[in-house]
Design a protein around this motif. Structure first.
Motif, PDB file in Angstrom:
ATOM      1  N   GLY A 271     -87.503  37.818  56.706  1.00 41.10           N
ATOM      2  CA  GLY A 271     -87.672  38.310  58.053  1.00 41.10           C
ATOM      3  C   GLY A 271     -86.545  37.886  58.982  1.00 41.10           C
ATOM      4  N   PRO A 276     -87.335  43.228  59.963  1.00 38.86           N
ATOM      5  CA  PRO A 276     -87.749  42.599  61.223  1.00 38.86           C
ATOM      6  C   PRO A 276     -88.437  41.257  60.977  1.00 38.86           C
ATOM      7  CG  PRO A 276     -88.334  44.926  61.185  1.00 38.86           C
ATOM      8  CD  PRO A 276     -87.906  44.578  59.794  1.00 38.86           C
ATOM      9  N   VAL A 277     -88.621  40.484  62.039  1.00 40.59           N
ATOM     10  CA  VAL A 277     -89.122  39.121  61.894  1.00 40.59           C
ATOM     11  C   VAL A 277     -90.638  39.050  61.772  1.00 40.59           C
ATOM     12  CG1 VAL A 277     -87.166  38.107  63.107  1.00 40.59           C
ATOM     13  CG2 VAL A 277     -89.200  38.784  64.399  1.00 40.59           C
ATOM     14  N   THR A 278     -91.356  40.091  62.166  1.00 43.36           N
ATOM     15  CA  THR A 278     -92.815  39.999  62.224  1.00 43.36           C
ATOM     16  C   THR A 278     -93.451  40.251  60.860  1.00 43.36           C
ATOM     17  OG1 THR A 278     -92.838  42.303  62.916  1.00 43.36           O
ATOM     18  CG2 THR A 278     -92.980  40.633  64.646  1.00 43.36           C
ATOM     19  N   PRO A 279     -94.520  39.530  60.523  1.00 44.70           N
ATOM     20  CA  PRO A 279     -95.187  39.730  59.228  1.00 44.70           C
ATOM     21  C   PRO A 279     -95.621  41.170  58.991  1.00 44.70           C
ATOM     22  CG  PRO A 279     -95.961  37.701  60.236  1.00 44.70           C
ATOM     23  CD  PRO A 279     -95.114  38.387  61.263  1.00 44.70           C
ATOM     24  N   ALA A 280     -96.117  41.853  60.029  1.00 38.76           N
ATOM     25  CA  ALA A 280     -96.572  43.231  59.844  1.00 38.76           C
ATOM     26  C   ALA A 280     -95.426  44.132  59.419  1.00 38.76           C
ATOM     27  CB  ALA A 280     -97.208  43.749  61.132  1.00 38.76           C
ATOM     28  N   THR A 314     -89.576  33.781  55.161  1.00 36.22           N
ATOM     29  CA  THR A 314     -89.042  33.696  56.504  1.00 36.22           C
ATOM     30  C   THR A 314     -87.714  32.936  56.480  1.00 36.22           C
ATOM     31  OG1 THR A 314     -90.367  31.713  56.859  1.00 36.22           O
ATOM     32  CG2 THR A 314     -91.305  33.793  57.596  1.00 36.22           C
ATOM     33  N   GLU A 328     -96.391  32.485  58.073  1.00 36.26           N
ATOM     34  CA  GLU A 328     -96.068  33.903  58.248  1.00 36.26           C
ATOM     35  C   GLU A 328     -95.858  34.586  56.894  1.00 36.26           C
ATOM     36  OE1 GLU A 328     -95.228  31.534  61.762  1.00 36.26           O
ATOM     37  OE2 GLU A 328     -94.412  31.389  59.715  1.00 36.26           O
TER      38      GLU A 328
END
Length: 519
Positions: A271, A276-280, A314, A328
């Motif tokens: 991420g 992107p950085v978000t888990p979703a 991450t 995460e």
């Protein structure tokens, strides 16, 4: 069973290999294998139906609007174009819902046959398979320290995996044997898996011709007819995240799929770097990339056995360093387990016992245990990197390997669940002992003491006084003695000398036909 020629005798056909995926009725356990582990605790359902649908919608949007590039592989792009995808230069865009529709011919579960059928495993359903780490160029131990891996190290880890009752799979590139040219080392690695072990294994993927060599070696051992109808090996296909399959990976994928061998599609997203950085967002992108690879395998050969994989984690947004076992990343592991089950294919976890630690210390075991818990709870069918991983995957540790084995054994005891029967409730023991008495001498205890509790290989140090008199050894020091004792006790599984000779001759011919390439 093995025939007189040493090749695996074909069992009855496994449902679901061709003509659509196999669906099992409740209570129908299907084929069994001694190497299989059955999950008796339910998988964690992190997300509700609405959230899962949103992730699938995002993945579909990526595939239709952004697309996936298949660089340098005109045949892959031709197959997608023939299926109705939009192909512009090297980019492939799917129609809405098309990727999942193409993936629908993949089997929900299948048997991965081992050289010794007693070690064959089933991938999918409630089955769980653990395997060692993969791809490390370095190894380390307390005696010699960190160094480039050699073929001796590779063979040692194959032997250790063969000896462990807690690993059901021999692995693939357990470490890179850097003392052998790059273009030839796959031959020695596959030879080690086929002769030093009799568990399932993975073949070479670093070039299509190396994938073909791996399959030819499997044909020598299992018989060409058996390989034509059964999955006997796996190929690890890494996606060049974000959203790229290079010619090497898609080419190797097609070779394995054409031969009906298992294709493991493994997006690799950190991420903030490859997504992107978000888990979703990481979960949705992983789902898109995995479906693209699985779809290619199905276009090559409908019904090709596949595994929905991932390798996500991450990174520190302060330093850029990779991090492992974080909450995460563990959330993504749980979500991908649900997405893979909804797609209807076996799932390989993104975790295992992974860590960024440089030594088998407290950080290493904390990271590893955190990631492994999420992996087990996710309902994954195959767990890579279950033993040995250090330094973000750069290093396989001998001591870490056997320390991880203890954790694997404990996890497997947990997922097997708790039997509640007259024998386990043991009313007789209360009649023998009675109030105020201990149960050590009861019949039930004497009959079950050896199997009632999981017995770790290195964790128990004894009382303080005994531990102090023994040199105050920590877990890593005890692990050092453990792996040495295991290798000293190693005995290879039987293989027909004629088959082994044929393998050796094949390797000699292939090596003689190519110059050494070190890069």
């Amino acid at each position: 069973m093995l025939s007189s020629e040493g090749r695996a005798t074909p069992p009855t056909a496994t449902p679901g290999r061709r003509g659509g995926r196999a669906r099992r009725r409740a209570g129908d356990t299907g084929p069994t294998a001694a190497g299989a582990v059955r999950r008796r605790i339910p998988a964690c359902e992190l997300l509700d139906a609405e959230a899962l649908a949103a992730l699938e919608e995002q993945a579909d949007w990526i595939l239709t609007e952004i697309g996936i590039e298949f660089r340098g592989d005109a045949e892959a792009r031709r197959l997608f174009a023939a299926a109705g995808c939009r192909v512009e230069n090297e980019r492939v865009r799917f129609q809405r819902g098309q990727a999942a529709e193409i993936c629908a011919t993949a089997p929900a579960e299948f048997t991965l046959h081992a050289r010794d059928p007693r070690h064959s495993v089933i991938l999918g359903g409630d089955h769980l398979v653990l395997m060692p780490g993969y791809g490390s160029p370095f190894v380390t131990d307390l005696d010699r320290g960190r160094r480039y891996a050699a073929i001796e190290d590779f063979r040692n880890f194959v032997k250790l995996a063969w000896m462990s009752p807690w690993l059901q799979h021999s692995g693939g590139t357990v470490c890179e044997p850097t003392d052998i040219p790059v273009n030839k080392r796959h031959l020695d690695m596959v030879h080690a898996h086929l002769t030093l072990s009799a568990k399932p294994f993975m073949g070479g993927v670093t070039a299509p011709e190396r994938a073909r060599d791996s399959i030819e070696m499997a044909r020598i051992v299992f018989g060409a007819g058996f390989v034509a109808e059964n999955a006997v090996m796996q190929g690890n296909i890494n996606v060049n995240s974000p959203l790229v399959f290079d010619e090497t990976m898609s080419g190797a994928l097609r070779v394995y799929a054409e031969a009906g061998q298992c294709v493991c599609v493994s997006p690799a997203i950190f991420g903030g770097a490859m997504g992107p950085v978000t888990p979703a967002a990481i979960a949705a992108q992983t789902h898109a990339e995995a479906m693209a690879g699985i779809a290619l395998a199905q276009l090559v050969r409908p019904g090709c056995p596949v595994v929905y994989g991932s390798f996500h984690n991450t990174m520190s947004l302060r330093s850029g360093a990779l991090t492992f076992g974080t909450p995460e990343a563990n959330l993504v592991t749980l979500a991908l387990g649900q997405l893979g089950r909804r797609l209807g294919v076996p799932v390989r976890s993104g975790g295992g016992q992974i860590t960024a630690a440089n030594a088998a210390d407290g950080q290493a075991m904390a990271d590893s245990t955190s990631a492994m818990w999420a992996t087990i709870l996710s309902g994954a069918n195959q767990v890579w990197h279950a033993a040995g991983w250090l330094e973000g995957g750069l290093t396989m540790g001998y001591e870490k390997f056997v320390m991880d084995l203890d954790c694997c054994g404990a996890m497997l005891k947990l997922v097997a669940g708790m039997a509640v029967t007259p024998e386990t409730l043991t009313r007789e023991s209360y009649r023998e002992a009675g109030p105020g008495e201990n149960f050590l001498s009861t019949r039930h205890t004497t009959e079950h003491f050896a199997t009632a509790n999981f017995l770790p290989g290195i964790a128990e140090a004894g009382p303080y006084e005994t531990w102090a008199e023994g040199g105050r050894q920590g877990a890593e020091e005890r692990a050092n003695a453990r792996w040495k004792a295991m290798l000293a006790a190693y005995a290879p599984p039987a293989i027909d000398p004629a088959i082994e000779g044929e393998l050796g001759a094949f390797i000699a011919r292939r090596k003689a036909a190519m110059p050494d390439e070190w890069y």
